[in-house]
Scaffold this active site. Structure first.
Site, PDB file in Angstrom:
ATOM      1  N   GLY A 161       0.780  -1.227   0.000  1.00 16.71           N
ATOM      2  CA  GLY A 161       0.000   0.000   0.000  1.00 16.71           C
ATOM      3  C   GLY A 161       0.813   1.278   0.000  1.00 16.71           C
ATOM      4  N   ASP A 162       2.104   1.171   0.289  1.00 16.07           N
ATOM      5  CA  ASP A 162       2.977   2.360   0.266  1.00 16.07           C
ATOM      6  C   ASP A 162       4.409   1.895   0.040  1.00 16.07           C
ATOM      7  OD1 ASP A 162       3.932   4.925   0.409  1.00 16.07           O
ATOM      8  OD2 ASP A 162       3.806   5.091   2.580  1.00 16.07           O
ATOM      9  N   LEU A 163       4.613   1.157  -1.055  1.00 16.22           N
ATOM     10  CA  LEU A 163       5.905   0.521  -1.299  1.00 16.22           C
ATOM     11  C   LEU A 163       6.876   1.485  -1.982  1.00 16.22           C
ATOM     12  CD1 LEU A 163       6.961  -2.367  -0.694  1.00 16.22           C
ATOM     13  CD2 LEU A 163       6.579  -2.907  -3.095  1.00 16.22           C
ATOM     14  N   ASN A 179      10.447   2.979   2.213  1.00 16.39           N
ATOM     15  CA  ASN A 179       9.970   1.878   3.054  1.00 16.39           C
ATOM     16  C   ASN A 179      10.611   0.540   2.740  1.00 16.39           C
ATOM     17  OD1 ASN A 179       8.221   3.517   4.508  1.00 16.39           O
ATOM     18  ND2 ASN A 179       6.568   3.257   3.028  1.00 16.39           N
TER      19      ASN A 179
END
Length: 291
Positions: free
Chosen positions: A193-195, A199
């Site tokens: 979802g927020d790669l 991260n």
């Protein structure tokens, strides 16, 4: 940073082996993350985020039990904000194990050999998430992207964010939202979802980065792997995304169009989350190109 002093007593208790001067802070979309030598403390930026801490911890426990081929943070303890008299006034928190490594340095992929090695590892990372999406235990534990999610998102942006935009910003948003109309409803893979690049952590062995782990799973669930591919493309560009796609065995039908459509929503997603969580910084950052 101010947060280190504001929550000094709490951090002294949660990070007893680290001197205050050794702690660092990273501002994430949802949390302030205080990094110690072997653990990190997540402090929610808003009350809405604090209410989601138990779900986040549950997701991380599910991921920790899987063989994804890379490390994920493990919940060590959580607390604060309880009705208990001793803890009711304490800042809510979640303590996680620290994953060693750091994001890739700017320019790291300029070397084609390094770019190929990193792309291979990204492809393996995404394959691990796809396999996890077929595990019935995982499918029972993680939330699924709801059917009609993108239509609802577009309606919410129009209702809540368009009044905050300039005329040209509204026209841009409408073009991006129109691209969502053709997206299918998929829940075939675990989606981070927020790669984004910040991260995904790497260690260096012999000059070649090796994937160490993935952090910040706040938005994890079952969905379309095009979401994570869009984040990879947003971080590293179209050429590197092409390297990753060339190493995958996923169906290509419509994938490029889905990636492009989802990538076009990232700023709007950030703005809508900020608006609903009462986070003025995230709202302003997300709407910067629409005002």
């Amino acid at each position: 940073m101010e947060i280190l002093e504001t929550h000094r007593a709490l951090l002294d208790r949660l990070l007893p082996d680290d001197e205050p001067a050794e702690r660092t802070v990273r501002r994430g979309q949802f949390h302030h993350v205080v990094i110690g030598s072997d653990r990190v403390v997540c402090l929610p930026r808003t009350d809405a985020v604090a209410s989601r801490l138990p779900d986040r911890a549950a997701t991380l426990r599910t991921l920790a039990a899987l063989d994804l081929g890379f490390r994920t943070p493990e919940p060590l303890c959580e607390g604060g904000g309880h009705e208990d008299a001793e803890e009711a006034s304490e800042m809510p928190f979640l303590v996680l194990s620290r994953i060693p490594g750091a994001p890739l340095e700017p320019g790291a992929l300029d070397d084609p050999l390094v770019a190929d090695a990193v792309a291979e590892q990204y492809a393996s990372l995404l394959a691990g998430l796809a396999r996890a999406g077929t595990d019935e235990t995982v499918r029972a534990a993680l939330p699924r992207a709801p059917e009609g999610r993108w239509r609802e998102f577009a309606a919410d942006v129009r209702a809540e964010l368009l009044p905050l935009m300039s005329g040209s910003g509204r026209r841009r948003a409408e073009r991006e939202l129109a691209a969502l109309d053709t997206l299918p409803h998929l829940t075939c893979a675990v989606v981070h979802g927020d790669l984004g690049a910040e991260n995904v952590l790497w260690e260096h062995t012999g000059g070649v980065p090796r994937l160490s782990g993935v952090v910040d799973w706040d938005e994890a669930g079952l969905g379309d792997p095009a979401e994570d591919l869009a984040a990879v493309g947003a971080s590293y560009g179209r050429d590197f995304l092409g390297r990753v796609l060339a190493r995958g065995d996923r169906p290509a039908d419509g994938l490029a169009a889905r990636v492009a459509a989802i990538r076009g929503t990232f700023a709007l997603q950030q703005a809508l989350s900020g608006y609903r969580d009462g986070d003025e910084e995230e709202l302003a950052e997300g709407l910067a190109g629409y005002r």
